[in-house]
Design a protein around this motif. Structure first.
Motif, PDB file in Angstrom:
ATOM      1  N   LYS A  13      32.193  48.840  37.181  1.00  0.00           N
ATOM      2  CA  LYS A  13      33.090  48.350  38.370  1.00  0.00           C
ATOM      3  C   LYS A  13      33.584  46.932  39.022  1.00  0.00           C
ATOM      4  CE  LYS A  13      33.391  53.456  38.994  1.00  0.00           C
ATOM      5  NZ  LYS A  13      33.298  54.157  40.350  1.00  0.00           N
ATOM      6  N   MET A  14      32.615  46.313  39.118  1.00  0.00           N
ATOM      7  CA  MET A  14      32.394  45.551  39.694  1.00  0.00           C
ATOM      8  C   MET A  14      33.168  44.164  39.289  1.00  0.00           C
ATOM      9  SD  MET A  14      32.303  45.990  42.835  1.00  0.00           S
ATOM     10  CE  MET A  14      32.766  43.622  43.335  1.00  0.00           C
ATOM     11  N   MET A  95      29.333  36.326  41.761  1.00  0.00           N
ATOM     12  CA  MET A  95      29.852  35.323  40.463  1.00  0.00           C
ATOM     13  C   MET A  95      31.283  35.455  40.968  1.00  0.00           C
ATOM     14  SD  MET A  95      28.758  34.559  37.202  1.00  0.00           S
ATOM     15  CE  MET A  95      28.151  36.334  37.110  1.00  0.00           C
ATOM     16  N   ARG A  96      31.874  36.725  41.794  1.00  0.00           N
ATOM     17  CA  ARG A  96      33.052  36.555  41.296  1.00  0.00           C
ATOM     18  C   ARG A  96      33.665  35.982  42.762  1.00  0.00           C
ATOM     19  NH1 ARG A  96      35.683  38.584  38.380  1.00  0.00           N
ATOM     20  NH2 ARG A  96      33.909  41.098  37.571  1.00  0.00           N
ATOM     21  N   ALA A  97      33.522  36.657  44.101  1.00  0.00           N
ATOM     22  CA  ALA A  97      33.966  35.602  45.091  1.00  0.00           C
ATOM     23  C   ALA A  97      33.833  33.950  44.668  1.00  0.00           C
ATOM     24  CB  ALA A  97      33.091  36.046  46.238  1.00  0.00           C
ATOM     25  N   THR A  98      32.633  33.308  43.851  1.00  0.00           N
ATOM     26  CA  THR A  98      33.033  31.998  43.934  1.00  0.00           C
ATOM     27  C   THR A  98      34.227  31.428  43.357  1.00  0.00           C
ATOM     28  OG1 THR A  98      31.197  31.458  44.422  1.00  0.00           O
ATOM     29  CG2 THR A  98      31.863  30.099  43.090  1.00  0.00           C
ATOM     30  N   LEU A 146      36.163  40.111  50.560  1.00  0.00           N
ATOM     31  CA  LEU A 146      35.426  41.476  50.308  1.00  0.00           C
ATOM     32  C   LEU A 146      34.395  41.131  49.092  1.00  0.00           C
ATOM     33  CD1 LEU A 146      35.743  44.261  50.472  1.00  0.00           C
ATOM     34  CD2 LEU A 146      37.123  43.866  48.174  1.00  0.00           C
ATOM     35  N   HIS A 147      34.588  40.537  48.301  1.00  0.00           N
ATOM     36  CA  HIS A 147      33.203  40.290  47.605  1.00  0.00           C
ATOM     37  C   HIS A 147      31.827  39.589  48.337  1.00  0.00           C
ATOM     38  CE1 HIS A 147      35.280  41.542  44.206  1.00  0.00           C
ATOM     39  NE2 HIS A 147      35.590  40.797  44.052  1.00  0.00           N
ATOM     40  N   THR A 148      32.548  38.452  49.473  1.00  0.00           N
ATOM     41  CA  THR A 148      32.078  37.792  50.073  1.00  0.00           C
ATOM     42  C   THR A 148      30.924  39.337  51.157  1.00  0.00           C
ATOM     43  OG1 THR A 148      32.231  36.601  49.827  1.00  0.00           O
ATOM     44  CG2 THR A 148      30.723  36.136  51.721  1.00  0.00           C
ATOM     45  N   LYS A 149      31.449  39.757  52.096  1.00  0.00           N
ATOM     46  CA  LYS A 149      31.100  41.054  52.929  1.00  0.00           C
ATOM     47  C   LYS A 149      30.304  41.887  52.303  1.00  0.00           C
ATOM     48  CE  LYS A 149      32.386  44.959  55.099  1.00  0.00           C
ATOM     49  NZ  LYS A 149      33.473  45.917  55.620  1.00  0.00           N
TER      50      LYS A 149
END
Length: 184
Positions: A13-14, A95-98, A146-149
């Protein structure tokens, strides 16, 4: 749900979770409009609202996945490969957040240029488009947050189980005596 299933499902899902795929999707060409500035702006108002709705859905899914994964860790024996899977999941989310942060930074300039070009046709429309862009970027910044959290929450979960795996449980005085005897 066992740990392996929880990790596999969350990872799957991520990998699909970003609202922005590919990263250039927020860059739009105002000259692809069908000739009507108003129709163009109305369409992009809907797009921004859809993005907000998708973010709310994403937020709920990510939260459910974390709860499911945490519960799986709490209710099943944790093995080394589970922690490795958790490490991989953490990397994917971080990685998604970056990637999203980089895409937002890159797109800011493109969006400003488009507003400038649009202002040649309609200053009122350009102002409206700029507001749309700002709302869209705010939603995308929320996705980064959200991804960072969840990167941090999964890291905390990982740390909890790293400590538990390396600790010795002593449930009685005889077990304590045995522990000290085995130290040498």
């Amino acid at each position: 749900m066992d740990i392996d299933t929880a990790l596999d499902e969350t990872m799957r899902k991520m990998e699909l979770a970003s609202l922005l795929a590919p990263a250039t999707a927020i860059e739009r060409n105002v000259f692809e409009a069908d000739g009507s500035i108003e129709r163009f702006l109305v369409k992009h108002d809907r797009d921004v609202q859809d993005l907000k709705t998708q973010f709310i859905d994403l937020q709920q899914r990510v939260e459910r996945d974390f709860v499911d994964t945490k519960l799986a860790f709490e209710t099943h024996p944790v093995e080394t490969h589970h922690l490795e899977g958790l490490d991989n999941l953490i990397q994917v989310i971080a990685m998604r957040a970056t990637e999203l942060s980089e895409a937002i930074a890159k797109s800011r300039g493109v969006l400003k240029k488009q507003v400038k070009e649009f202002s040649k046709f309609s200053s009122k429309g350009a102002t409206r488009m700029n507001k749309q862009n700002l709302r869209m970027l705010e939603v995308l910044k929320k996705e980064v947050a959200l991804h960072t959290k969840y990167t941090l929450l999964y890291r905390a979960l990982r740390a909890d189980y790293s400590n538990k795996q390396n600790s010795v449980r002593i449930s009685s005085t005889s077990a304590l005596d045995d522990f000290f005897d085995n130290l040498g």
